[in-house]
Design an enzyme around this catalytic site. Sequence first.
Site, PDB file in Angstrom:
ATOM      1  N   TRP A 138       2.201   3.404  -2.138  1.00 22.72           N
ATOM      2  CA  TRP A 138       2.226   3.777  -3.545  1.00 22.72           C
ATOM      3  C   TRP A 138       3.233   4.873  -3.848  1.00 22.72           C
ATOM      4  O   TRP A 138       3.801   4.922  -4.949  1.00 22.72           O
ATOM      5  CB  TRP A 138       0.828   4.192  -3.995  1.00 22.72           C
ATOM      6  CG  TRP A 138      -0.105   3.050  -3.987  1.00 22.72           C
ATOM      7  CD1 TRP A 138      -1.030   2.736  -3.047  1.00 22.72           C
ATOM      8  CD2 TRP A 138      -0.168   2.019  -4.968  1.00 22.72           C
ATOM      9  NE1 TRP A 138      -1.676   1.574  -3.373  1.00 22.72           N
ATOM     10  CE2 TRP A 138      -1.172   1.115  -4.556  1.00 22.72           C
ATOM     11  CE3 TRP A 138       0.519   1.772  -6.146  1.00 22.72           C
ATOM     12  CZ2 TRP A 138      -1.494  -0.019  -5.281  1.00 22.72           C
ATOM     13  CZ3 TRP A 138       0.197   0.640  -6.880  1.00 22.72           C
ATOM     14  CH2 TRP A 138      -0.806  -0.239  -6.448  1.00 22.72           C
ATOM     15  N   GLY A 139       3.473   5.738  -2.895  1.00 24.01           N
ATOM     16  CA  GLY A 139       4.469   6.791  -3.100  1.00 24.01           C
ATOM     17  C   GLY A 139       5.851   6.211  -3.313  1.00 24.01           C
ATOM     18  O   GLY A 139       6.589   6.615  -4.213  1.00 24.01           O
TER      19      GLY A 139
ATOM     20  N   PHE B 226     -15.257 -17.054 -28.935  1.00 25.60           N
ATOM     21  CA  PHE B 226     -14.607 -18.284 -29.389  1.00 25.60           C
ATOM     22  C   PHE B 226     -14.031 -19.111 -28.239  1.00 25.60           C
ATOM     23  O   PHE B 226     -13.493 -20.192 -28.455  1.00 25.60           O
ATOM     24  CB  PHE B 226     -13.463 -17.957 -30.362  1.00 25.60           C
ATOM     25  CG  PHE B 226     -13.912 -17.229 -31.597  1.00 25.60           C
ATOM     26  CD1 PHE B 226     -14.961 -17.703 -32.361  1.00 25.60           C
ATOM     27  CD2 PHE B 226     -13.278 -16.051 -31.995  1.00 25.60           C
ATOM     28  CE1 PHE B 226     -15.378 -17.023 -33.499  1.00 25.60           C
ATOM     29  CE2 PHE B 226     -13.688 -15.366 -33.131  1.00 25.60           C
ATOM     30  CZ  PHE B 226     -14.741 -15.860 -33.891  1.00 25.60           C
TER      31      PHE B 226
ATOM     32  N   LYS C 184     -11.824  -9.457 -22.532  1.00 28.14           N
ATOM     33  CA  LYS C 184     -12.866  -8.518 -22.135  1.00 28.14           C
ATOM     34  C   LYS C 184     -14.207  -9.068 -22.601  1.00 28.14           C
ATOM     35  O   LYS C 184     -14.631  -8.832 -23.729  1.00 28.14           O
ATOM     36  CB  LYS C 184     -12.601  -7.147 -22.745  1.00 28.14           C
ATOM     37  CG  LYS C 184     -11.290  -6.519 -22.284  1.00 28.14           C
ATOM     38  CD  LYS C 184     -11.084  -5.160 -22.896  1.00 28.14           C
ATOM     39  CE  LYS C 184      -9.791  -4.540 -22.398  1.00 28.14           C
ATOM     40  NZ  LYS C 184      -9.561  -3.204 -22.955  1.00 28.14           N
TER      41      LYS C 184
ATOM     42  N   GLN D 207     -14.662  -5.083  -9.154  1.00 27.05           N
ATOM     43  CA  GLN D 207     -13.252  -4.662  -9.270  1.00 27.05           C
ATOM     44  C   GLN D 207     -12.673  -5.013 -10.649  1.00 27.05           C
ATOM     45  O   GLN D 207     -11.517  -5.270 -10.764  1.00 27.05           O
ATOM     46  CB  GLN D 207     -12.408  -5.364  -8.200  1.00 27.05           C
ATOM     47  CG  GLN D 207     -12.741  -4.904  -6.808  1.00 27.05           C
ATOM     48  CD  GLN D 207     -12.086  -5.775  -5.773  1.00 27.05           C
ATOM     49  OE1 GLN D 207     -11.931  -6.961  -5.956  1.00 27.05           O
ATOM     50  NE2 GLN D 207     -11.715  -5.171  -4.690  1.00 27.05           N
TER      51      GLN D 207
ATOM     52  N   PHE E   2      -5.300 -18.034 -35.880  1.00 28.92           N
ATOM     53  CA  PHE E   2      -6.217 -18.596 -36.879  1.00 28.92           C
ATOM     54  C   PHE E   2      -5.617 -18.309 -38.259  1.00 28.92           C
ATOM     55  O   PHE E   2      -5.438 -17.160 -38.630  1.00 28.92           O
ATOM     56  CB  PHE E   2      -7.604 -17.986 -36.741  1.00 28.92           C
ATOM     57  CG  PHE E   2      -8.625 -18.599 -37.652  1.00 28.92           C
ATOM     58  CD1 PHE E   2      -9.230 -19.813 -37.316  1.00 28.92           C
ATOM     59  CD2 PHE E   2      -8.963 -17.994 -38.847  1.00 28.92           C
ATOM     60  CE1 PHE E   2     -10.160 -20.391 -38.155  1.00 28.92           C
ATOM     61  CE2 PHE E   2      -9.896 -18.570 -39.695  1.00 28.92           C
ATOM     62  CZ  PHE E   2     -10.496 -19.773 -39.342  1.00 28.92           C
TER      63      PHE E   2
ATOM     64  N   LYS F  90     -16.438  -1.387 -17.021  1.00 31.61           N
ATOM     65  CA  LYS F  90     -15.564  -0.268 -17.378  1.00 31.61           C
ATOM     66  C   LYS F  90     -15.372  -0.187 -18.884  1.00 31.61           C
ATOM     67  O   LYS F  90     -15.249   0.903 -19.452  1.00 31.61           O
ATOM     68  CB  LYS F  90     -14.204  -0.425 -16.693  1.00 31.61           C
ATOM     69  CG  LYS F  90     -14.217  -0.048 -15.217  1.00 31.61           C
ATOM     70  CD  LYS F  90     -12.839  -0.205 -14.630  1.00 31.61           C
ATOM     71  CE  LYS F  90     -12.868   0.170 -13.140  1.00 31.61           C
ATOM     72  NZ  LYS F  90     -11.551  -0.054 -12.515  1.00 31.61           N
TER      73      LYS F  90
ATOM     74  N   GLY G  99       0.794  -1.225   0.000  1.00 29.81           N
ATOM     75  CA  GLY G  99       0.000   0.000   0.000  1.00 29.81           C
ATOM     76  C   GLY G  99       0.822   1.269   0.000  1.00 29.81           C
ATOM     77  O   GLY G  99       0.268   2.368   0.099  1.00 29.81           O
TER      78      GLY G  99
ATOM     79  N   LYS H 191     -18.264  -7.160  -4.366  1.00 26.85           N
ATOM     80  CA  LYS H 191     -17.997  -5.818  -4.869  1.00 26.85           C
ATOM     81  C   LYS H 191     -17.249  -5.892  -6.203  1.00 26.85           C
ATOM     82  O   LYS H 191     -16.444  -6.786  -6.421  1.00 26.85           O
ATOM     83  CB  LYS H 191     -17.176  -5.020  -3.854  1.00 26.85           C
ATOM     84  CG  LYS H 191     -17.979  -4.670  -2.594  1.00 26.85           C
ATOM     85  CD  LYS H 191     -19.127  -3.759  -2.943  1.00 26.85           C
ATOM     86  CE  LYS H 191     -19.999  -3.461  -1.730  1.00 26.85           C
ATOM     87  NZ  LYS H 191     -21.159  -2.643  -2.071  1.00 26.85           N
TER      88      LYS H 191
END
Length: 824
Positions: A535-536, A622, A645, A764, A565, A717, A533, A762
């Site tokens: 991140w900095g 597919f 996706k 994510q 293919f 998203k 955690g 939740k």
Amino acid sequence: MRGFLRHADSRTPRAFVQLLAAQPPGPSAADQCHAAATKLGFFASNLFANTALLAFYCRSCRLREAQHLFDQMPVRTVVTWNTLIYGHAQSSAPDLAVAAFARMVCAGISPTASSVSSVLVACVRLEDAGTGAMLHSVGLRCGFCASVVVGTALVDMYAKCRHLGAAQQVFGEMEEKNVATFTALVTGFVLSRRPHDAMLLVREMERYGVAPNLMTYSSLLSSFVSMEDIDHGKQVHCAVLKKGLEHDPFVLSAVVTMYSKCGILEDFVKVQMSVSCQDQVSFNSIISGLSCLGRGKEAFQHFLEMRRHGTDMDVFTFASVLKAIGSSSSLLEGRQVHTLILKIGYDSVVDVQNSLISMYARHGAIGESNGVFISMEAPNLVSWNSLISRCAQHGHGKEVVEMFEQMRRLHVQPDHITFLSVLTACSHVGLVDKGLEYFNLMKDEGYLVGARTEHYACMVDLLGRAGYLNEAEYLINGMPIKPGASVYRALLSACQIHGNLEIAIRVSKRLIELNPHDSSVHVQLSNAFAGDGRWGNAAEIREAMSGKGIVKEPSWSHEVRMWVFEEILPTGKKLSESINQANENCKYLPGIKLRANVIADPDLENAVKDANMLVFVTPHQFVEGTCKKLVGKLRPGTEAISLIKGMEAKMEGPCMISKLITDILGINCCIAVEKFSEVTIGYKKDKEVATRWAKLFTTPYFLVEDIEGVELCGTLKNVVAIAAGLVDGLDMGNNTKAAIMRIGLREMSFDELEAEMLHGQKLQGVSTAKEVYEVLTYRGWQELFPLLSTVHEICIGQLPPTSIVEYSEHTPNLSIISGSNAYY
């Protein structure tokens, strides 16, 4: 022989010796000659004829009969003794040559230079430098070392017994040197993996006025075995071409092997195309080269061509093709070759048996591998190591321990490879106590001189996997040798798995000291900060990398097969051929270069064969059909990750792609979603697997124990991103785009949608607008989620792109939630 006996004037000892010299050696010919000598009375009376007959028995590989003849001879000279010693030195029992030499000295016969040089040949074959050194003393005392023959034999003996310093000393003391002397020392440098010194010696040889011959160049070429050696290899290849030696099959074979071991496929193919003769040496070099380059399928095709051509196959042929089959071909082909080996009669040859053990074990057929091992009359250390190392790779830790204990009971001396395999097996199955026992055994009970860096790295990995991070660090600090990067990397990986940032920082600093420009260390430290955690700090590491000009590039240690293919491009080329030639998918991903070890393969089954990691990037529609084709085709323990996706809207409800893969193939499948500057990796239970996948990405990453949540968040998203893209395309400005993103985030946060798709989890994580719209339609929720619904209707042409703003700003009708129809 009958003609010889019929002519009385030719039945003399001299004529008999001339006959033996002209007669081709062979078992029946030796018996006939012996019978003729007995009939003519030479056996009891003529030492000259008896010695010639003794030599003929040795040339015919009838050493038992030769020894019997020698024992019956009433008189023996030093020439007779030398003949017997030479015969034994060239036989399958060279130790008898040493014994014969000792008997000769005890009988009061003074040895000659020929005696000493013959026994030195036996020492080379026995790898007995101790006996060779004693013969060196005999040579010095008798003055033989001044002879170029004995001096060359001493250089050869010391060099091949890995006593290179002694070989160089003898070489330096020799007043006369010939091409064989120089070639012997060149071979010593080759065996000691000192190609640069071998090159310098050949240059000195030419300055000395001695021209290198075919053996010199063949030996020198065999010293180049890595990419770093390729410049020297090409220089020698040019010298070979300049002197017109490229048509010699042995030199050509050495050139082909050199390019294959250096991994230069393009030059290997060019040389291969110039191989016009189709003899055993040429076929063997090409099959072996293709095998080294990971082109197992092509190697097997050349093996089939060799059979069609009628070329004789030998032990080297089978060893090479079995290696090729083990790396890429099917187990069925391996079994066919095994049947051919049984038919030809090579099944009792130890080198072939070892290759069979390795081939079966590589395919995970441990039972068949063990069957070959059990059938061996006298398995050597290579046999044990082949079976133990492959069992360790396939996770059969307990079986490895049992085999090692059996080795100890049979007093088979293990080597560094044995211990490394055993420690690896203990690490993979968590046998910490056993691993420590064997590590201490290796260090303290005289099995080896001591543990090497790779053994310490394995022990650190063993302790680290089990969570003993402090103990692993203590082991590193107490190492009697300087810790290498592999040792620190093992501990750093364990720190990431167990979340120990304190030790990770210390280890990373040491790794950076060892190699300041190693990008992987910086990335691992950055990921460790991100996982905690901080991140900095993670960003500072990335900025420092950028400031130092350090760029992280994905790297693979094995061939990566990419299923495509197959289609024909406008140029007339097949897509797979175009990708492999240009290292670029010029149709779908132009401008993005692939690494040289990425091979496009239109054969789905061959593409996944022997793979232990599968990355799914297939269009989601597919996936189901592709997975069904792979059922039963994957090796045990295969892991997968989905970057797709999309999701499938099935009758029983929405189905995530990762679940689809897991259900059909029965393998563990993680999910990865890239967002902004980091990747989110979803996993179930096994965090270590997710960590391995994380090493594929060049950005920081999150590890989340929630596959479905990560996957669906990305799905939604992606739909919102389409909406934002429409705004961009219509040039509506950043304020409109920001409003659309805000609406999208609001719709993604509805508890009802989460409950429907994730049963309360939740969000994510990734998919397309169609599957989301199908869920909304079946639930009757289109008005509740106007943006998500509008994106789909625009995508299918029911609404114009400008509708993105008008429709998405509708206020959701929350009253429909309680009265919505049941899903399906």
